[in-house]
Design an enzyme around this catalytic site. Structure first.
Site, PDB file in Angstrom:
ATOM      1  N   VAL A  78       0.827  -1.212   0.000  1.00 49.37           N
ATOM      2  CA  VAL A  78       0.000   0.000   0.000  1.00 49.37           C
ATOM      3  C   VAL A  78       0.860   1.261   0.000  1.00 49.37           C
ATOM      4  O   VAL A  78       0.685   2.149  -0.832  1.00 49.37           O
ATOM      5  CB  VAL A  78      -0.940   0.004   1.226  1.00 49.37           C
ATOM      6  N   ASP A 131      10.921   2.978   5.717  1.00 47.03           N
ATOM      7  CA  ASP A 131      10.517   1.657   6.185  1.00 47.03           C
ATOM      8  C   ASP A 131      11.613   1.118   7.091  1.00 47.03           C
ATOM      9  O   ASP A 131      12.806   1.319   6.818  1.00 47.03           O
ATOM     10  CB  ASP A 131      10.288   0.706   5.002  1.00 47.03           C
ATOM     11  N   THR A 164      -2.166  -3.765   9.766  1.00 50.48           N
ATOM     12  CA  THR A 164      -2.875  -3.947  11.037  1.00 50.48           C
ATOM     13  C   THR A 164      -3.431  -5.370  11.053  1.00 50.48           C
ATOM     14  O   THR A 164      -4.595  -5.583  10.699  1.00 50.48           O
ATOM     15  CB  THR A 164      -4.005  -2.912  11.210  1.00 50.48           C
ATOM     16  N   CYS A 224      -6.637  -7.925   4.468  1.00 48.40           N
ATOM     17  CA  CYS A 224      -7.787  -7.011   4.479  1.00 48.40           C
ATOM     18  C   CYS A 224      -9.087  -7.747   4.783  1.00 48.40           C
ATOM     19  O   CYS A 224      -9.586  -7.699   5.891  1.00 48.40           O
ATOM     20  CB  CYS A 224      -7.893  -6.282   3.134  1.00 48.40           C
ATOM     21  N   ARG A 226       1.117 -13.402   3.125  1.00 48.73           N
ATOM     22  CA  ARG A 226       0.626 -13.153   4.480  1.00 48.73           C
ATOM     23  C   ARG A 226      -0.856 -13.534   4.606  1.00 48.73           C
ATOM     24  O   ARG A 226      -1.659 -13.188   3.760  1.00 48.73           O
ATOM     25  CB  ARG A 226       0.804 -11.685   4.855  1.00 48.73           C
TER      26      ARG A 226
END
Length: 457
Positions: free
Chosen positions: A41, A59, A109, A284, A355
């Site tokens: 993103v 990062d 998150t 997501c 992931r």
């Protein structure tokens, strides 16, 4: 007394001036924008803004930063050529964040094993940014969270670490990410961007900055909490719809009816929603609903529909593995030590991200049956898969003498496979070839006529 009032008024005007006009300063090159978190993103956002203004891309992963500096895009989101030519100033040094005044935080998150929100990344990013925050800054969070996280969790961290006061020394906002990894059509520039700010002044500045790169325009949400809630329900809605399709697939398979044929027929009605069954993974759709239900639980409400959908989707990997075992038995093949290949391991097609992939659920369930599958995925991040799951990928040429093949992900490489290519994967001595085409990529009738024991969701 009057002198004190004049002094306070001047001080108040000074504080307002620090954030007012930040948009113009970014345009003139007087100030910079920082992007905290350069994953699937954050990196495309940084690259898009760098075409218009000065950008510092930060990062913590120094290895990833080195790849970007060398013109390599490990995410495949924009491509190596774009990374080579971008003006983003990539860095792993958090002190460089002091150079910027407009900050965008785009860190993952995830959820914990018990499905509670794991706010460690966003808290860590807030801590680092707070340590390098300067007066007059605007901080915009893009990470998907439940309503209240930005103001109740992130702001206190920023204030504590910086020694600055939110609303006085810096402003905050929230603009949920809507980038769809691997999607070359729905990009940052082409999707309406929700923006929000803590007050009208910050909202206006944030909206103008995002309008620089979002051709589709921005939608100004009423508040930060509204923007947070809008994002978290987008993926929850999709999750519920897919769960319904998965439940239908389970029912129709028991009835001996092809689910895709049913959906094709039902889809002829103008208002039928075209969702399909599948494995719901990634960071997501398979995660965000848990953020919403967690907050609901804190307020004394136990979700019924959302968590029911989650349970169905979370169990689909196990369901696929059980279906494979049943089909092996139907084909008179031994289950224990059966040779099985899984084609695809990422959470979605044409994306290297592994992931929260649900393919691992299939893999682990087959291990329970005494089957160690060969996993092949030319598009996946092999290093990430080894680190996260302890799985080493095989190569396409390793797929031979198989008892069963699971085509799990709709990568372009797999779409190119011919009937002859697939036939070559199997043990020629087996009377029946067991093929699980999870996404329904191939022609069911053709394979059944060729003697395959064919199954799909």
């Amino acid at each position: 007394m009057r002198k004190l009032q004049v002094s306070l008024q001047k001080n108040d005007r000074y504080r307002k001036d620090e954030t007012m006009g930040l948009y113009e300063k970014l345009l003139s090159g007087e100030e910079k924008l920082s992007l905290v978190g350069l994953g699937y993103v954050g990196m495309p956002i940084a690259v898009a803004f760098a075409k218009k203004i000065k950008v510092v891309g930060f990062d913590l992963n120094a290895k990833k930063i080195d790849l970007y500096k060398n013109g390599i895009d490990p995410t495949n989101e924009v491509g190596n050529e774009v990374i080579k030519n971008t003006t983003v100033d990539f860095t792993a040094d958090p002190s460089r964040l002091k150079e910027a005044k407009f900050h965008i935080v785009a860190v993952p998150t995830p959820v914990n094993d018990d499905h509670t929100p794991d706010l460690t990344p966003v808290e860590g990013a807030s801590r680092l940014l707070g340590q390098n925050l300067t007066k007059g800054s605007i901080v915009v969070f893009e990470s998907t969270v439940y309503p209240g996280v930005t103001e109740d969790i992130c702001v206190p961290i920023l204030e504590k670490e910086s020694g600055l006061k939110c609303g006085v020394d810096f402003k905050i906002g929230y603009s949920p990410e809507r980038i769809n990894p691997g999607d070359k059509v729905h990009r940052l520039e082409t999707i309406t961007k929700i923006v929000s700010g803590m007050d009208e002044e910050s909202l206006d500045e944030i909206a103008k900055v995002y309008e620089l790169v979002v051709d589709a325009g921005v939608y100004r949400a009423e508040s930060i909490k509204v923007a947070e809630a809008a994002k978290v329900i987008e993926n929850s809605q999709r999750d519920i719809n897919i769960a319904f399709m998965n439940e239908l697939s389970i029912i129709f398979n028991r009835m001996g009816i092809d689910t895709q044929a049913v959906l094709k027929a039902a889809g002829t009605k103008w208002n039928f929603l075209k969702f399909y069954p599948g494995l719901v993974g990634g960071h997501c759709i398979g995660v965000d609903p848990y953020y919403l239900t967690y907050k609901a639980e804190q307020l004394g409400y136990h979700s019924q529909i959302i968590l029911s959908g989650r349970r169905i989707n979370d169990d689909m990997g196990k369901y696929v593995a059980e279906s494979l075992v049943k089909n092996l038995i139907k084909a008179d093949l031994s289950v224990k030590n059966a040779k099985v290949a899984i084609l695809g391991f990422t959470f979605k097609e044409n994306c290297p991200d592994t992931r929260n992939t649900k393919i691992i659920d299939i893999y682990n369930e087959l291990i329970e049956y005494g089957i160690t599958p060969l996993v092949v995925d030319p598009a996946a991040d092999a290093e990430e898969a080894l680190h996260l799951y302890g799985i080493t990928f095989g190569k396409m040429e390793d797929i031979k003498d198989m008892d069963a093949v699971i085509v799990a992900v709709a990568h372009d490489d797999f779409l190119k496979l011919t009937k002859e290519d697939i036939a070559a994967f199997f043990n020629a001595d087996n009377k029946q070839k067991v093929l699980l085409d999870i996404k329904g990529l191939f022609n069911r009738k053709e394979f059944e006529e060729a003697g395959y024991n064919y199954w799909r969701l």
